[in-house]
Design an enzyme around this catalytic site. Structure first.
Site, mmCIF file in Angstrom:
data_model
loop_
_atom_site.group_PDB
_atom_site.id
_atom_site.type_symbol
_atom_site.label_atom_id
_atom_site.label_comp_id
_atom_site.label_asym_id
_atom_site.label_seq_id
_atom_site.Cartn_x
_atom_site.Cartn_y
_atom_site.Cartn_z
ATOM 1 N N TRP A 321 0.830 -1.205 0.000
ATOM 2 C CA TRP A 321 0.000 0.000 0.000
ATOM 3 C C TRP A 321 0.865 1.257 0.000
ATOM 4 C CZ3 TRP A 321 -2.143 2.635 4.884
ATOM 5 C CH2 TRP A 321 -1.247 2.535 5.948
ATOM 6 N N ASP A 322 2.147 1.089 0.292
ATOM 7 C CA ASP A 322 3.082 2.216 0.255
ATOM 8 C C ASP A 322 2.915 3.013 -1.045
ATOM 9 O OD1 ASP A 322 3.926 0.061 1.845
ATOM 10 O OD2 ASP A 322 5.993 0.755 1.891
ATOM 11 N N GLU A 460 -0.273 -3.243 12.649
ATOM 12 C CA GLU A 460 -0.110 -4.693 12.498
ATOM 13 C C GLU A 460 0.269 -5.378 13.800
ATOM 14 O OE1 GLU A 460 2.631 -3.829 9.510
ATOM 15 O OE2 GLU A 460 1.243 -4.141 7.844
ATOM 16 N N LYS A 572 1.361 0.241 16.206
ATOM 17 C CA LYS A 572 2.570 0.166 15.380
ATOM 18 C C LYS A 572 2.779 1.442 14.571
ATOM 19 C CE LYS A 572 4.909 -2.432 11.733
ATOM 20 N NZ LYS A 572 4.888 -3.584 10.833
ATOM 21 N N GLN A 573 1.727 1.894 13.928
ATOM 22 C CA GLN A 573 1.859 3.060 13.043
ATOM 23 C C GLN A 573 0.508 3.745 12.930
ATOM 24 O OE1 GLN A 573 2.438 2.019 8.833
ATOM 25 N NE2 GLN A 573 1.908 -0.076 9.378
#
Lengths: 752, 278
Positions: A321-322, A460, A572-573
């Site tokens: 998805w980056d 994640e 995580k992010q």
């Protein structure tokens, strides 16, 4: 300019990545031509994958030939950087021109001092062309020089796959181009590389060897042009490479360099972000833009951008998805053909996405979490952690948000470009098929709401959760835009709609269901706190202060263990924050603020994609200090010299994120099909920033200073612009300026 | 690749007691493996007898073939003086005498370790050393180029002995190292299925170069998390290591070298201490 002085052999892998020359078709790492102990030369050709074809293996980008390999001998003695005194050694990446320079002064055991200059490029003017030039000058001696330039398969390394040379043919005569044929072991792809070399001051004595006597003060020069062709473009890549070299490539190396420079000039004109006041920021942004441009090929819609682009083999060249969420926005506003090409790659992988949805028990299209050649999911099912644990990887099974991400990117491109032809022929189908997926993926609960269960969001650290806020929020958006796309098609492209409706089984009832589910999908929003719960039960998990674990050099799931982190609120992010960042206008300012203050302290930034989103988000909030901290953190991901992050390639997603942090964050750019919006929050370290944007065919140049915002139109058509929510229509060739008394004051449109 | 060189002399200081003599088999084996002369040293506080062979605590068979050295004065000073005279030397000694101090090392060992410019191998004395064999080497690496570079002698010894090597890297909550070229565990693990194998590969590539480990030498890699000393010792026990190698910057004052001190105190095998030369 990016300059690396001297040698630091242990950093060689990361330097090679950083100094890659690439044009989106082929990328060559900045390895030293002679090869040293830790050299990891690789030339990566977009879309050329191989697979070891054993159970559990996945396709991976294969290393192509080393076309830069060069060796020198003076009077029979080798000149090599590890065997003598390196009086000077400097690698210079000229970001503006896409040229890699190397200056090397070497003293051998006999005291002879040689100066050697190298130039290397991957042509942006003709993407099949690679070029390198070597100029050798003896400083204090005269002697016999022998140079070998070889086209060789990439050296064998255990952590990657290399293309292998096909059975050797008789060596061509010295006057004919050199040719190397390679093929993947288990994929039907072949590559041909051919070269032509011109020499000054040396005589060719063998196909890859030049000799001559060279006197003090004189120079010898070798220019080698290399052409790459693959069976992806031509059924006979050997003939294609030879033909291209003979018919389309100028004899004069300077012409090749000149055309390449001009191509880069054009791209910089469309893309440069100029910063005054902070050289590090300027360097980091130009480094990011250089690699973004070098990662992409606007004329090949069957390839996309791997997580490390064409700068290294780590992440196997897989597309995540980056690309859509971090890389593509840069191209939407600077080079729409590239954005379109990236989206067409996803369009061409729709058959695989449909198959994945079916295999998972759903309708529509579920794009691969990791995509390689044809869109089949290439996510490795297991990982072995360095502490010996076998980790089951469920992102391929659970990170379904990728489908909404691709849909979002298609819509974003359409809004930015106004490319109705793309949307009618491809983009709408992506929207419709992903909406169909979300319809089948949602379950109606006893509470009358719809839910998405057993899912994984961008965070994640938490697997198999219910109602992940990011996934649900993007699914709601996707379903609504699916309805919008259907209505647009029905109104504007009736034939296309009829064809799609018939093929995809879409009816009015389908669209009503999409609308119903979109309206009723659980959001996790609590009006009393203004918070979106990241997933059901998130706030009941143990609260952990991430800051308590600073300083540290590793993510918290590694430090504390996956099981422990699973039971905590450590994120995580950016997850909820990613959702709000993408759908900014859907959330009122108090919601944006409350969620940032809640989730930012809980976020580990265990992914390189997290700091740039936090930078952009914080800047939009006006929290410039926090934004600046995250911007700097992002800038160091590849460029810091004490982390080794870039050894296997640059983090192209984070580099796209850095551009977003500057343009979408500090400049506060947002866009829709209606207008371009600005909300500047410049960091104190910057005295100004200036950048071009291309919106719906109109070229704008934006300049921002602490108390000035200016937009200049360089196009014929008018442009609706808003700053601080106030609309202005910019006429052809006009400039509009806003001023304010200080950084805290409101912007006022300047009256002439 | 950095050059691997092993000292050309082995020096074992003895004080006539059974504890000090128990390290002799270790010194003897290392000398034999590396074909280095084995020097046996007895230090006396005053003038010792002309022939000290019978005051070493060794059997005549053990003494045979060694070079017997004698020194006078402070024991540690005597050891250091003889070592300095031999120049390229490994000192092999017991950590302590008959009584084990709380910190593991006796005062002589502390002074020698702190002051020696050469590699020092120290071992807890006891009968367990009588049949010591060098088969498995454990290399704890913290990711900094300095500490890895000084490991080269141990690699040479490993090659001479035909031993195997395991590398352990302990991740700990710590400030990122500033030294260029440092490679610690990755701060960003975007996707573990890719990041970990790639990181291990990079870590081992750098370790091979810095430590002088040839490509054909197989390495076992272990990563651990938590307290470095405790984790290194745990891995040493699990791997049944025969020799644990550690590097340090020769700063032994209170509050410094905590990891080294803990390793020495509780090591299940001899510890080879290699000084970091900046």
């Amino acid at each position: 300019m990016l300059v690396e002085e001297g040698f630091d052999v242990v950093r060689e892998h990361e330097i090679e990545s950083i100094f890659t020359v690439s044009n989106g078709y082929v990328g060559t790492r900045g390895s030293l031509a002679e090869g040293i102990s830790l050299s990891n030369p690789a030339t990566l050709i977009s879309g050329v994958f191989d697979d070891v074809a054993v159970p559990g293996s996945v396709p991976e980008l294969a290393s192509g030939p080393d076309w830069t390999h060069t060796s020198f001998e003076v009077d029979g003695r080798s000149i090599h950087p590890e065997h003598g005194d390196n009086l000077e050694h400097r690698r210079i990446l000229d970001l503006r021109s896409g040229l890699l320079w190397r200056c090397w002064r070497f003293r051998d055991a006999q005291g002879r001092v040689s100066r050697i200059r190298f130039l290397r490029l991957a042509s942006l003017a003709d993407r099949r062309v690679l070029f390198h030039s070597v100029v050798f000058s003896p400083e204090n001696y005269s002697g016999g020089l022998k140079v070998r330039m070889a086209l060789v398969p990439a050296p064998d390394r255990p952590d990657r796959l290399e293309l292998v040379a096909e059975p050797a043919e008789p060596l061509p005569e010295a006057s004919r181009p050199l040719l190397l044929r390679l093929s993947a072991l288990n994929e039907p792809v072949r590559v041909a590389v051919t070269a032509r070399t011109q020499s000054e001051g040396l005589e060719q004595t063998a196909p890859e060897e030049w000799k001559g006597r060279i006197d003090r003060g004189q120079s010898a020069r070798l220019d080698r042009v290399v052409v790459v062709a693959t069976s992806r473009e031509s059924p006979d890549p050997v003939q294609a490479a030879v033909d291209h070299l003979q018919r389309a490539v100028p004899d004069d190396g300077d012409e090749i360099v000149s055309a390449h420079r001009q191509a880069w000039d054009r791209r910089w004109l469309e893309s440069d972000v100029e910063i005054d006041g902070n050289d590090d920021s300027q360097r980091a942004l130009r480094f990011a833009i250089y690699h973004l441009i070098g990662a992409t090929h606007p004329e090949d819609e069957h390839v996309s951008v791997g997580a490390r682009a064409l700068t290294g083999t780590h992440y196997k060249g897989h597309v995540f998805w980056d690309t859509e969420m971090f890389v593509l926005p840069f191209f939407c506003l600077t080079h729409p053909p590239t954005a379109r090409s990236l989206l067409m790659y996803r369009y061409h992988t729709l058959p695989a996405a449909r198959a994945k949805a079916r295999q998972s028990g759903f309708d529509g299209a579920l794009f691969a979490w990791e995509s390689a050649t044809n869109g089949e999911d290439a996510t490795p099912p297991l990982a072995l952690s360095p502490d010996g644990q076998i980790i089951r990887i469920v992102s391929g099974e659970q990170e379904h948000h990728i489908s909404a991400d691709v849909a979002y990117a298609a819509w974003q491109y359409w809004e930015a470009s106004g490319d109705d032809e793309f949307f009618a022929s491809a983009g709408a189908e992506i929207l419709l098929e992903t909406a169909a997926f979300w319809k089948s993926r949602s379950e109606r609960g006893d509470d009358g709401r719809y839910h998405i269960r057993r899912i994984m969001g961008p965070d994640e650290y938490h697997e198999g959760v219910d109602d992940n806020a990011y996934t649900n929020g993007m699914a709601r958006w996707n379903l609504q835009r699916g309805v919008d796309a259907a209505e647009w098609l029905r109104e504007r492209h009736r034939d296309r709609w009829d064809e799609l409706a018939r093929r995809l089984g879409l009816t009015d009832e389908t669209l009503r269901e999409w609308q119903t589910i979109s309206n009723a999908l659980a959001t996790g929003f609590d009006p009393s706190t203004k918070l979106l719960e990241q997933f059901r039960g998130f706030f009941k998990l143990e609260e952990v202060s991430v800051r308590d674990y600073e300083p540290r050099t590793l993510p918290l799931d590694s430090l504390l263990g996956r099981e422990r982190v699973l039971r905590t609120q450590i994120v995580k992010q950016a997850d909820v924050l990613m959702l709000i960042y993408l759908l900014w206008d859907d959330y009122p300012p108090p919601v944006r603020e409350a969620n940032f203050r809640t989730y930012e302290p809980r976020t580990d930034h265990g992914s390189s994609l997290s700091p740039p989103i936090h930078a952009a988000y914080a800047a939009r909030l006006g929290d410039v200090a926090t934004a600046w901290r995250y911007f700097q953190q992002t800038a160091g991901i590849d460029l810091s010299n004490n982390m080794g992050n870039a050894a296997g390639g640059v983090h192209i997603g984070a580099l796209g994120g850095l551009w977003q942090a500057a343009v979408f964050g500090f400049a506060g750019v947002q866009f829709s099909s209606e207008s371009i919006d600005l909300e500047p929050h410049l960091p104190p370290a910057w005295s100004s920033m200036r950048f071009p944007l291309l919106w719906r065919g109109r070229r704008l140049v934006v300049r921002i200073e602490p108390t000035l915002a200016q937009v200049k139109s360089e196009s014929e058509a008018t442009v609706p612009i808003r700053l601080g929510g106030k609309p202005v229509t910019l006429g052809s060739g006009q400039t509009v300026r806003w001023i304010r008394a200080d950084a805290d004051a409101a912007w006022e449109k300047e009256t002439p | 690749m950095n050059e691997a060189k092993w000292p050309s002399h082995v020096l074992v200081p003895l004080d006539g007691t059974a504890p000090s003599a128990s390290v002799f088999p270790v010194a003897e084996q290392l000398a034999r493996i590396s074909r280095a002369p084995l020097h046996v040293l007895r230090v006396f506080t005053r003038h010792g007898p002309p022939d000290v062979s019978d005051q070493l605590g060794l059997t005549p068979e053990q003494v045979q073939g060694t070079i017997v050295e004698k020194a006078e004065g402070d024991a540690a000073d005597g050891i250091l003086a003889v070592a300095a005279g031999l120049k390229d030397v490994l000192i092999v000694m017991a950590m302590h005498g008959a009584v084990r101090p709380a910190g593991g090392m006796g005062s002589v060992a502390v002074k020698v370790v702190r002051s020696a410019a050469c590699p020092v191998l120290i071992a807890h004395p006891g009968p367990h050393l009588w049949h010591w064999q060098f088969r498995r080497l454990l290399l704890p690496l913290n990711g900094s180029p300095d500490s890895a570079s000084c490991i080269c002698p141990a690699i040479r010894l490993m090659q001479l002995a035909g031993a195997s090597a395991s590398i352990v890297h302990v991740s700990a909550a710590a400030r990122p190292a500033k030294a260029p070229g440092t490679l610690t565990t990755p701060r960003y693990v975007d996707q573990p299925q890719h990041e970990w194998p790639n990181w291990i590969s990079e870590f081992l590539d750098r370790a091979r170069y810095l430590c002088g480990i040839p490509k054909h030498v197989k390495l076992k890699f272990r990563m651990a998390k938590g307290d470095p000393a405790a984790e290194i010792l745990r891995v040493a026990r699990e791997e049944q290591s025969d020799l644990l190698v550690t590097s340090w910057k020769k700063v032994f004052e209170l509050g410094r070298a905590a990891t080294l001190k803990s390793i020495i105190r509780d090591a299940p095998c001899p510890v080879l201490i290699l000084p970091i030369v900046s």
